[in-house]
Write a protein that holds these residues in place. Sequence first.
Motif, PDB file in Angstrom:
ATOM      1  N   THR A  80     -49.883  23.118  -1.894  1.00  0.00           N
ATOM      2  CA  THR A  80     -50.973  22.135  -1.846  1.00  0.00           C
ATOM      3  C   THR A  80     -51.516  22.082  -0.421  1.00  0.00           C
ATOM      4  OG1 THR A  80     -49.588  20.226  -1.249  1.00  0.00           O
ATOM      5  CG2 THR A  80     -49.740  20.776  -3.589  1.00  0.00           C
TER       6      THR A  80
ATOM      7  N   ALA B 294     -50.161  23.374   4.833  1.00  0.00           N
ATOM      8  CA  ALA B 294     -49.941  23.111   3.414  1.00  0.00           C
ATOM      9  C   ALA B 294     -48.580  22.464   3.215  1.00  0.00           C
ATOM     10  CB  ALA B 294     -50.046  24.415   2.629  1.00  0.00           C
TER      11      ALA B 294
ATOM     12  N   LYS C 183     -52.458  23.919 -11.920  1.00  0.00           N
ATOM     13  CA  LYS C 183     -51.870  22.591 -11.846  1.00  0.00           C
ATOM     14  C   LYS C 183     -50.663  22.545 -12.772  1.00  0.00           C
ATOM     15  CE  LYS C 183     -54.603  19.172 -12.895  1.00  0.00           C
ATOM     16  NZ  LYS C 183     -55.138  17.818 -13.018  1.00  0.00           N
TER      17      LYS C 183
ATOM     18  N   GLY D 143     -56.431  18.762  -3.668  1.00  0.00           N
ATOM     19  CA  GLY D 143     -56.051  19.668  -4.753  1.00  0.00           C
ATOM     20  C   GLY D 143     -57.045  20.763  -5.070  1.00  0.00           C
TER      21      GLY D 143
ATOM     22  N   ASP E 102     -55.413  24.177  -4.215  1.00  0.00           N
ATOM     23  CA  ASP E 102     -53.981  24.362  -4.488  1.00  0.00           C
ATOM     24  C   ASP E 102     -53.727  25.514  -5.463  1.00  0.00           C
ATOM     25  OD1 ASP E 102     -54.002  22.100  -2.984  1.00  0.00           O
ATOM     26  OD2 ASP E 102     -53.188  20.768  -4.524  1.00  0.00           O
TER      27      ASP E 102
END
Length: 265
Positions: free
Chosen positions: A177, A164, A258, A183, A186
């Motif tokens: 991530t 990651a 996000k 994504g 994530d």
Amino acid sequence: AKEQFSWDDYLKETESIAAPLHCFKQSRIPPTNDFKVGMKLEAHDPRNVTSVCIATIIGITGARLRLRLDGSDNKNDFWRLVDSSDIQPIGTCEKKGGMLQPPLGFQMNASSWPMFLLRTLNGAEMAPAAFFKKEPPKPAANCFKVGMKLEAIDRKNPYLICPATIGDVKGDEVFVTFDGWRGAFDYWCRCDSRDIFPVGWCSLTGDALQPPGNNVSITKSSAKIQSSPSKVTRRSMQSPQKSAPVPAQRGRKPGRGKPPGQSTV
Ligand code: MLZ
């Protein structure tokens, strides 16, 4: 023979650096895992963290235990490090004046809990106190920087530890991530999370580190990280994966996971 994932090569290819050890709330040398499948211990119910329950060790993986709460189903297994503060020897709860609780989703009538508890503990093999290791100290501050590499638990597939990259840093939190997964996996977590590990962790514990996915990640944050997009493409062509590409939005909760202003192109 299929080439094995090598951090040395990968760090060079991606022109990136590994997050330093002192960033993590992990011991420098991973704790030894002496536990055995079938042993019982006390664990905080992940779905109801104020409850201390009885758990059985269902599996051993590196420095982690796969746990199942007694009286629960087989759909809610969870994984804990042997130096996690979420687990303790049987008897600890009572010593502290607490009461062992049925897990969330206890499969029987609540009134049958006392008898269930007696029966589940009767003749059980209890994990010895010496097997539980002290939790490592917290890092002094959030030392992570965008672009640093690490190994992280895939929270949607928590048995997996994957390569990651730190995608963003905000206060005490970092955006983890997953390389090559656009994504889809994530997440944000605290910098002292027990779910993130320094590069090389899996090779020390004997865990199988997953290779990066083969999906080229095109997010604003990765554009910022990757100095040369052609390298990413080259990498993704070098490590073909059997699994089907994951749609970027798969499983993502709206408005979560996000940071604002970061968009998948
Ligand atoms: N092949 C599975 C697991 C993917 C794991 C990704 N980890 C970051 C899938 O596609 O769901």
